[in-house]
Motif scaffolding. Structure first.
Motif, mmCIF file in Angstrom:
data_model
loop_
_atom_site.group_PDB
_atom_site.id
_atom_site.type_symbol
_atom_site.label_atom_id
_atom_site.label_comp_id
_atom_site.label_asym_id
_atom_site.label_seq_id
_atom_site.Cartn_x
_atom_site.Cartn_y
_atom_site.Cartn_z
ATOM 1 N N VAL A 45 17.342 34.173 10.155
ATOM 2 C CA VAL A 45 18.128 33.068 9.955
ATOM 3 C C VAL A 45 17.216 31.799 10.371
ATOM 4 C CG1 VAL A 45 19.960 31.802 10.617
ATOM 5 C CG2 VAL A 45 20.486 33.995 9.905
ATOM 6 N N LYS A 67 25.483 30.723 11.106
ATOM 7 C CA LYS A 67 24.668 31.384 9.857
ATOM 8 C C LYS A 67 24.444 32.888 10.519
ATOM 9 C CE LYS A 67 23.356 27.406 7.488
ATOM 10 N NZ LYS A 67 22.026 26.647 7.081
ATOM 11 N N THR A 107 25.974 36.555 8.984
ATOM 12 C CA THR A 107 24.989 37.499 8.471
ATOM 13 C C THR A 107 24.892 38.797 9.206
ATOM 14 O OG1 THR A 107 22.929 36.357 9.511
ATOM 15 C CG2 THR A 107 23.453 35.851 7.263
ATOM 16 N N ASN A 132 15.725 28.593 7.867
ATOM 17 C CA ASN A 132 16.261 27.424 7.986
ATOM 18 C C ASN A 132 15.608 26.414 8.824
ATOM 19 O OD1 ASN A 132 19.129 27.683 6.743
ATOM 20 N ND2 ASN A 132 19.132 29.639 7.876
#
Length: 135
Positions: free
Chosen positions: A106, A42, A46, A110
């Motif tokens: 991130v 992730k 990004t 998450n």
């Protein structure tokens, strides 16, 4: 990065871990590493990509110091080659460029899902191990 996911106070899991010993820690380490690899993907997806496309190469999943009672797995910015500083510049900024904080963003988005997944998958895998060992 100072963010942590701590799973504590779960007596049943603690009892099973003590009975299974280091094998249970191996299972937990495997699950935690898999979750951190998802975080790494992730972060890399990004992270801004410039002309050199070098920034994504500086994100790694590393094991921390091991002990009998603690497991540490980290997503870090690291430069193995000593020539690729793009990732550090993007994450922390420079005097001319503001920090973008991709890993922090991130992580914040998450960490709760990751914690739940670690608990569920570790428990599931530890129960499989206990059955296999007849405990």
């Amino acid at each position: 990065m100072a963010g942590k996911v701590i799973v504590a106070g779960i007596e049943k899991i603690d009892k099973v871990f003590r009975e299974l010993g280091s094998d249970a820690l191996k299972v937990a380490r495997k699950v935690m590493r898999a979750e951190q690899k998802e975080i790494k993907k992730k972060v890399q997806s990004t992270m801004p990509v410039g002309e050199t496309k070098q920034a994504k190469k500086g994100v790694y999943v590393m094991s921390g110091k091991r002990s009998r009672v603690k497991i540490s797995i980290n997503t870090v910015i690291f430069d193995k080659s000593k020539t690729n500083f793009h990732t550090q510049f993007l994450e922390y900024g420079t005097k001319d460029q503001p920090a973008q904080g991709t890993i922090r963003k991130v992580w914040d988005e998450n960490k709760d899902k990751m914690k739940d997944s670690i608990i569920i998958n570790t428990w599931k895998d530890v129960l499989k191990l206990a059955k296999a060992k007849g405990k």
